[in-house]
Design a protein around this motif. Structure first.
Motif, PDB file in Angstrom:
ATOM      1  N   UNK A 129      79.659  58.475  56.021  1.00  9.91           N
ATOM      2  CA  UNK A 129      80.157  58.353  57.383  1.00  9.91           C
ATOM      3  C   UNK A 129      79.082  58.603  58.439  1.00  9.91           C
ATOM      4  N   UNK A 130      77.883  58.957  58.002  1.00  6.79           N
ATOM      5  CA  UNK A 130      76.805  59.087  58.991  1.00  6.79           C
ATOM      6  C   UNK A 130      76.539  57.748  59.660  1.00  6.79           C
ATOM      7  N   UNK A 131      76.729  56.665  58.908  1.00  2.00           N
ATOM      8  CA  UNK A 131      76.587  55.338  59.507  1.00  2.00           C
ATOM      9  C   UNK A 131      77.644  55.113  60.578  1.00  2.00           C
ATOM     10  N   UNK A 132      78.875  55.527  60.303  1.00  3.14           N
ATOM     11  CA  UNK A 132      79.944  55.389  61.289  1.00  3.14           C
ATOM     12  C   UNK A 132      79.634  56.205  62.532  1.00  3.14           C
ATOM     13  N   UNK A 133      79.151  57.435  62.323  1.00  2.00           N
ATOM     14  CA  UNK A 133      78.797  58.288  63.460  1.00  2.00           C
ATOM     15  C   UNK A 133      77.724  57.616  64.307  1.00  2.00           C
ATOM     16  N   UNK A 134      76.716  57.074  63.656  1.00  2.00           N
ATOM     17  CA  UNK A 134      75.617  56.418  64.365  1.00  2.00           C
ATOM     18  C   UNK A 134      76.112  55.219  65.167  1.00  2.00           C
ATOM     19  N   UNK A 135      76.907  54.364  64.537  1.00  2.00           N
ATOM     20  CA  UNK A 135      77.387  53.163  65.225  1.00  2.00           C
ATOM     21  C   UNK A 135      78.281  53.532  66.404  1.00  2.00           C
ATOM     22  N   UNK A 136      79.122  54.528  66.237  1.00  2.00           N
ATOM     23  CA  UNK A 136      79.970  54.967  67.349  1.00  2.00           C
ATOM     24  C   UNK A 136      79.132  55.530  68.491  1.00  2.00           C
ATOM     25  N   UNK A 137      78.046  56.223  68.165  1.00  2.00           N
ATOM     26  CA  UNK A 137      77.135  56.693  69.200  1.00  2.00           C
ATOM     27  C   UNK A 137      76.448  55.520  69.896  1.00  2.00           C
ATOM     28  N   UNK A 138      76.098  54.502  69.121  1.00  2.00           N
ATOM     29  CA  UNK A 138      75.502  53.305  69.703  1.00  2.00           C
ATOM     30  C   UNK A 138      76.491  52.623  70.650  1.00  2.00           C
ATOM     31  N   UNK A 139      77.746  52.547  70.232  1.00  2.00           N
ATOM     32  CA  UNK A 139      78.769  51.955  71.094  1.00  2.00           C
ATOM     33  C   UNK A 139      78.882  52.717  72.411  1.00  2.00           C
TER      34      UNK A 139
ATOM     35  N   UNK B 208      89.254  47.231  69.299  1.00  2.00           N
ATOM     36  CA  UNK B 208      88.111  48.023  68.860  1.00  2.00           C
ATOM     37  C   UNK B 208      87.923  47.888  67.355  1.00  2.00           C
ATOM     38  N   UNK B 209      86.697  48.150  66.920  1.00  2.00           N
ATOM     39  CA  UNK B 209      86.329  48.012  65.511  1.00  2.00           C
ATOM     40  C   UNK B 209      86.290  49.373  64.830  1.00  2.00           C
ATOM     41  N   UNK B 210      86.548  49.377  63.523  1.00  2.00           N
ATOM     42  CA  UNK B 210      86.472  50.590  62.721  1.00  2.00           C
ATOM     43  C   UNK B 210      85.723  50.270  61.421  1.00  2.00           C
ATOM     44  N   UNK B 211      85.319  51.305  60.702  1.00  2.00           N
ATOM     45  CA  UNK B 211      84.718  51.183  59.366  1.00  2.00           C
ATOM     46  C   UNK B 211      83.406  50.412  59.405  1.00  2.00           C
ATOM     47  N   UNK B 212      82.320  51.173  59.475  1.00  2.00           N
ATOM     48  CA  UNK B 212      81.006  50.562  59.637  1.00  2.00           C
ATOM     49  C   UNK B 212      80.127  50.790  58.405  1.00  2.00           C
ATOM     50  N   UNK B 213      80.658  50.391  57.273  1.00  2.00           N
ATOM     51  CA  UNK B 213      79.919  50.529  56.026  1.00  2.00           C
ATOM     52  C   UNK B 213      78.873  49.448  55.826  1.00  2.00           C
ATOM     53  N   UNK B 214      78.959  48.378  56.604  1.00  2.00           N
ATOM     54  CA  UNK B 214      78.004  47.273  56.487  1.00  2.00           C
ATOM     55  C   UNK B 214      77.446  46.961  57.875  1.00  2.00           C
ATOM     56  N   UNK B 215      76.172  47.220  58.063  1.00  2.00           N
ATOM     57  CA  UNK B 215      75.546  47.055  59.374  1.00  2.00           C
ATOM     58  C   UNK B 215      74.208  46.334  59.239  1.00  2.00           C
ATOM     59  N   UNK B 216      73.653  45.988  60.395  1.00  2.00           N
ATOM     60  CA  UNK B 216      72.316  45.392  60.481  1.00  2.00           C
ATOM     61  C   UNK B 216      72.185  44.141  59.617  1.00  2.00           C
ATOM     62  N   UNK B 217      73.199  43.291  59.722  1.00  2.00           N
ATOM     63  CA  UNK B 217      73.155  41.979  59.102  1.00  2.00           C
ATOM     64  C   UNK B 217      73.593  41.892  57.671  1.00  2.00           C
ATOM     65  N   UNK B 218      74.051  42.979  57.094  1.00  2.00           N
ATOM     66  CA  UNK B 218      74.507  42.939  55.695  1.00  2.00           C
ATOM     67  C   UNK B 218      75.973  42.533  55.651  1.00  2.00           C
TER      68      UNK B 218
END
Length: 334
Positions: free
Chosen positions: A56-66, A193-203
């Motif tokens: 979930x660190x990825x989710x935390x990061x993306x939410x901070x980016x948002x 709004x979007x949820x669940x950010x297990x796939x980021x940066x083009x994956x």
């Protein structure tokens, strides 16, 4: 428990909230018993999801980016109504996520449409229904699905259009994948709004080597129905129809250009987490993905032209989103 398994829902109250309830005469002791149950409308209850199986660190990061994106847009008088929520990573594969009340996934909205409105025939056809989200926003779902007042519907559709623009740009720039209809939600206020950010940066997600996600921006027919205000009986040749879409396109371009003008700050936020060991943010090339989506090597005019082409490609191939959502419904609906 893997991430595909149902997470644990936690509803709790604080000592302060219980004391506040006791001080209100209209709340009897029986009300306190409700604190241990699902009371999404209650101001003194908090609801969380305990999830295991994802970093979930990825989710935390993306939410901070948002949140960063939203602040940048607001500085340029661009309020795109981004809705955020809290997320805490407790371990590398476990954490807590705030559950947004009065909101439903698009999959749940499609089920409501299929069961309550009876305007579709099963999990596959409903994915192509154009008015599904609009009717959900226009209906009082807690009162027999009666039509809501026009002023409430107008406010909700406006919030949907603004938040859809912000979400489209944010998810495109960060290359967020796995955008099926259980990973996109709509609040009763109209905010998408979007949820669940297990796939980021083009994956992106694929199946049997076939890419399931083929469009840069998620703009299926059910979104365009509201964006173009088709419920006002416009047709695709009318001047008002074209004005509605041009307004939305202008929002997308403005939001995109603001992020492009601040690309160094955006990339620095990602670069700071490069060595944290996140599954999909490990190298400088991952960080540079954002520079590619923002067309940093081009002039402003060239970058805008290329982004407009991304928008056009997304609308022309929006049927691929419907196919992805129909496949997801077929697999997960009971």
């Amino acid at each position: 428990m893997k991430s595909k398994m149902k997470p644990v829902r936690l509803v709790y109250s604080t000592e302060e909230s219980v004391q506040a309830l006791k001080s209100v005469p209209t709340f009897a002791s029986s009300t306190l018993q409700l604190l241990g149950s699902h009371q999404s409308q209650h101001p003194y209850c908090y609801e969380l999801m305990f999830k295991v199986g994802d970093d979930l660190r990825q989710d935390v990061l993306i939410l901070q980016m948002f949140s960063c994106f939203n602040s940048l847009w607001l500085q340029h008088d661009l309020d795109l109504k981004l809705l955020s929520y809290k997320c805490v990573a407790a371990e590398l594969d476990a954490g807590l996520i705030e559950m947004v009340q009065n909101a439903s996934t698009i999959s749940k909205i499609q089920q409501w449409y299929n069961e309550e409105k009876k305007k579709a025939f099963g999990s596959l056809s409903v994915a192509w229904s154009r008015d599904v989200i609009y009717l959900w926003l226009a209906s009082d779902i807690c009162n027999g699905n009666k039509p809501l007042p026009n002023e409430i519907i107008e406010k909700a559709t406006t919030e949907f259009i603004l938040s859809c623009a912000g979400s489209c740009v944010a998810s495109y720039v960060l290359g967020i994948g796995d955008r099926h209809n259980d990973n996109i939600m709509v609040h009763r206020s109209g905010r998408l709004f979007h949820i669940d950010f297990g796939h980021i940066l083009g994956r992106k997600k694929s199946k049997f080597g076939i890419n399931r996600e083929r469009v840069p921006l998620i703009l299926p027919a059910s979104f365009m129905y509201i964006i173009n205000r088709d419920y006002e009986a416009n047709n695709d040749q009318s001047p008002s129809y074209r004005r509605n879409f041009e307004f939305f396109k202008r929002l997308l371009i403005q939001a995109f250009m603001v992020l492009r003008d601040n690309v160094d700050m955006v990339c620095n936020m990602l670069y700071a987490m490069k060595n944290a060991g996140m599954p999909e943010l490990k190298s400088l090339s991952d960080v540079n993905y954002v520079r590619e989506t923002l067309f940093v090597g081009d002039t402003r005019e060239e970058a805008e032209k290329k982004f407009v082409q991304k928008i056009n490609d997304s609308t022309k191939s929006s049927w691929t989103v419907n196919v992805n959502w129909a496949t997801h419904n077929y697999k997960h609906w009971k």
